[in-house]
Motif scaffolding. Structure first.
Motif, PDB file in Angstrom:
ATOM      1  N   VAL A 161     -21.046 -16.641  -4.194  1.00 41.30           N
ATOM      2  CA  VAL A 161     -19.837 -16.482  -2.948  1.00 41.30           C
ATOM      3  C   VAL A 161     -20.250 -15.837  -1.441  1.00 41.30           C
ATOM      4  O   VAL A 161     -20.318 -17.398  -0.769  1.00 41.30           O
ATOM      5  N   PHE A 162     -21.085 -15.038  -1.663  1.00 48.00           N
ATOM      6  CA  PHE A 162     -21.341 -14.949   0.516  1.00 48.00           C
ATOM      7  C   PHE A 162     -22.923 -14.680   0.193  1.00 48.00           C
ATOM      8  O   PHE A 162     -23.629 -13.854  -0.715  1.00 48.00           O
ATOM      9  N   ILE A 163     -22.678 -16.078   0.816  1.00 42.22           N
ATOM     10  CA  ILE A 163     -24.803 -16.354   1.268  1.00 42.22           C
ATOM     11  C   ILE A 163     -24.753 -16.336   2.943  1.00 42.22           C
ATOM     12  O   ILE A 163     -23.496 -16.079   3.142  1.00 42.22           O
ATOM     13  N   GLY A 164     -25.864 -14.972   2.787  1.00 39.27           N
ATOM     14  CA  GLY A 164     -26.368 -14.859   3.850  1.00 39.27           C
ATOM     15  C   GLY A 164     -26.443 -14.068   4.527  1.00 39.27           C
ATOM     16  O   GLY A 164     -25.662 -13.380   3.603  1.00 39.27           O
ATOM     17  N   GLY A 165     -26.730 -13.304   6.208  1.00 37.30           N
ATOM     18  CA  GLY A 165     -26.011 -12.241   6.227  1.00 37.30           C
ATOM     19  C   GLY A 165     -24.322 -12.673   6.579  1.00 37.30           C
ATOM     20  O   GLY A 165     -24.456 -11.320   6.826  1.00 37.30           O
ATOM     21  N   ARG A 166     -24.002 -13.402   7.246  1.00 40.72           N
ATOM     22  CA  ARG A 166     -22.691 -13.581   7.708  1.00 40.72           C
ATOM     23  C   ARG A 166     -21.992 -12.928   6.561  1.00 40.72           C
ATOM     24  O   ARG A 166     -21.016 -12.532   6.294  1.00 40.72           O
ATOM     25  N   GLY A 167     -22.153 -13.853   5.086  1.00 38.79           N
ATOM     26  CA  GLY A 167     -21.287 -13.573   3.476  1.00 38.79           C
ATOM     27  C   GLY A 167     -21.285 -12.032   3.922  1.00 38.79           C
ATOM     28  O   GLY A 167     -21.052 -11.005   3.066  1.00 38.79           O
TER      29      GLY A 167
ATOM     30  N   SER B 145     -26.146  -7.154   8.479  1.00 40.74           N
ATOM     31  CA  SER B 145     -27.188  -7.776   7.314  1.00 40.74           C
ATOM     32  C   SER B 145     -28.074  -8.482   7.340  1.00 40.74           C
ATOM     33  O   SER B 145     -28.208  -9.705   8.573  1.00 40.74           O
ATOM     34  N   PRO B 146     -28.973  -8.555   7.041  1.00 36.63           N
ATOM     35  CA  PRO B 146     -30.017  -9.250   7.182  1.00 36.63           C
ATOM     36  C   PRO B 146     -29.626 -10.444   6.824  1.00 36.63           C
ATOM     37  O   PRO B 146     -29.189 -10.951   5.606  1.00 36.63           O
ATOM     38  N   GLY B 147     -30.172 -11.625   6.585  1.00 33.36           N
ATOM     39  CA  GLY B 147     -30.608 -12.677   5.596  1.00 33.36           C
ATOM     40  C   GLY B 147     -31.201 -13.251   4.496  1.00 33.36           C
ATOM     41  O   GLY B 147     -32.462 -11.543   3.987  1.00 33.36           O
ATOM     42  N   PRO B 148     -30.407 -13.632   3.316  1.00 34.26           N
ATOM     43  CA  PRO B 148     -31.568 -14.216   1.843  1.00 34.26           C
ATOM     44  C   PRO B 148     -33.104 -14.179   2.080  1.00 34.26           C
ATOM     45  O   PRO B 148     -34.134 -13.839   1.763  1.00 34.26           O
ATOM     46  N   LEU B 149     -33.108 -14.421   3.438  1.00 31.21           N
ATOM     47  CA  LEU B 149     -34.950 -14.858   4.030  1.00 31.21           C
ATOM     48  C   LEU B 149     -35.536 -14.061   4.671  1.00 31.21           C
ATOM     49  O   LEU B 149     -36.779 -13.369   5.589  1.00 31.21           O
ATOM     50  N   ALA B 150     -34.894 -12.934   4.744  1.00 35.54           N
ATOM     51  CA  ALA B 150     -35.473 -11.515   6.368  1.00 35.54           C
ATOM     52  C   ALA B 150     -36.986 -11.240   5.881  1.00 35.54           C
ATOM     53  O   ALA B 150     -37.437 -10.938   4.649  1.00 35.54           O
TER      54      ALA B 150
ATOM     55  N   GLY C 114     -35.496 -11.991  16.646  1.00 40.71           N
ATOM     56  CA  GLY C 114     -36.857 -11.437  17.019  1.00 40.71           C
ATOM     57  C   GLY C 114     -37.400 -10.836  15.961  1.00 40.71           C
ATOM     58  O   GLY C 114     -36.791 -10.612  14.308  1.00 40.71           O
ATOM     59  N   TYR C 115     -37.756  -8.872  16.031  1.00 40.82           N
ATOM     60  CA  TYR C 115     -38.261  -8.466  15.124  1.00 40.82           C
ATOM     61  C   TYR C 115     -37.235  -7.895  14.116  1.00 40.82           C
ATOM     62  O   TYR C 115     -37.449  -6.621  13.705  1.00 40.82           O
ATOM     63  N   PHE C 116     -35.909  -7.474  14.519  1.00 39.16           N
ATOM     64  CA  PHE C 116     -34.903  -6.858  14.552  1.00 39.16           C
ATOM     65  C   PHE C 116     -34.358  -7.031  13.083  1.00 39.16           C
ATOM     66  O   PHE C 116     -34.573  -6.114  12.205  1.00 39.16           O
ATOM     67  N   GLY C 117     -34.689  -8.119  13.204  1.00 42.41           N
ATOM     68  CA  GLY C 117     -34.297  -8.205  10.818  1.00 42.41           C
ATOM     69  C   GLY C 117     -35.068  -8.433   9.850  1.00 42.41           C
ATOM     70  O   GLY C 117     -35.270  -8.226   8.938  1.00 42.41           O
ATOM     71  N   ARG C 118     -36.620  -7.719  10.485  1.00 44.81           N
ATOM     72  CA  ARG C 118     -37.456  -7.877   9.909  1.00 44.81           C
ATOM     73  C   ARG C 118     -37.865  -6.657   8.915  1.00 44.81           C
ATOM     74  O   ARG C 118     -38.296  -5.672   9.902  1.00 44.81           O
TER      75      ARG C 118
ATOM     76  N   GLN D 138     -42.927 -17.563   6.916  1.00 42.41           N
ATOM     77  CA  GLN D 138     -42.852 -18.816   6.506  1.00 42.41           C
ATOM     78  C   GLN D 138     -41.705 -19.762   7.448  1.00 42.41           C
ATOM     79  O   GLN D 138     -41.468 -21.228   7.564  1.00 42.41           O
ATOM     80  N   TYR D 139     -40.626 -18.791   7.587  1.00 44.73           N
ATOM     81  CA  TYR D 139     -38.942 -20.333   8.046  1.00 44.73           C
ATOM     82  C   TYR D 139     -38.638 -19.476   9.222  1.00 44.73           C
ATOM     83  O   TYR D 139     -38.870 -18.542   9.474  1.00 44.73           O
ATOM     84  N   ALA D 140     -37.966 -20.666  10.182  1.00 44.34           N
ATOM     85  CA  ALA D 140     -37.884 -20.347  11.548  1.00 44.34           C
ATOM     86  C   ALA D 140     -36.323 -19.966  11.539  1.00 44.34           C
ATOM     87  O   ALA D 140     -35.573 -19.992  10.730  1.00 44.34           O
ATOM     88  N   GLY D 141     -36.372 -18.662  11.917  1.00 45.98           N
ATOM     89  CA  GLY D 141     -35.273 -17.921  12.093  1.00 45.98           C
ATOM     90  C   GLY D 141     -35.243 -16.485  11.239  1.00 45.98           C
ATOM     91  O   GLY D 141     -33.993 -15.905  10.320  1.00 45.98           O
ATOM     92  N   SER D 142     -35.980 -16.643  10.477  1.00 46.29           N
ATOM     93  CA  SER D 142     -35.803 -14.970   9.001  1.00 46.29           C
ATOM     94  C   SER D 142     -36.134 -13.794   9.620  1.00 46.29           C
ATOM     95  O   SER D 142     -35.656 -13.227   9.052  1.00 46.29           O
ATOM     96  N   GLY D 143     -36.141 -13.296  10.587  1.00 36.69           N
ATOM     97  CA  GLY D 143     -36.224 -12.632  11.452  1.00 36.69           C
ATOM     98  C   GLY D 143     -34.354 -12.028  11.879  1.00 36.69           C
ATOM     99  O   GLY D 143     -34.632 -10.860  12.467  1.00 36.69           O
TER     100      GLY D 143
END
Length: 75
Positions: free
Chosen positions: A4-10, A36-41, A71-75, A45-50
């Motif tokens: 139900v709650f997908i991604g950093g916002r969810g 909260s970071p996203g699921p691809l943090a 940027g590098y904040f989410g990594r 290989q993916y743009a926006g994963s950080g």
């Protein structure tokens, strides 16, 4: 929860939902600031994963808001 709650916002909204009550105001001590970071943090290989999302109650409206940081904040 993950369906139900997908991604950093969810994820941020899910944790904020369980941290506050209907009467919580923006300046109450129980108002959490969720980062909260996203699921691809960390996956370069993916743009926006950080990107990460910061979720809390708005001081102007007392409803949930989110802010995107990158940027590098989410990594």
């Amino acid at each position: 929860m993950k369906e139900v709650f997908i991604g950093g916002r969810g994820f941020g909204l899910y944790y904020l939902w369980h941290a506050i009550t209907p009467g919580t105001k923006w300046n109450d001590p129980e108002n959490d600031i969720v980062i909260s970071p996203g699921p691809l943090a960390g996956n370069t290989q993916y743009a926006g994963s950080g990107k990460s999302l910061v979720v809390t109650l708005s001081p102007l409206t007392d409803i949930p808001i989110d802010c995107n940081v990158g940027g590098y904040f989410g990594r």
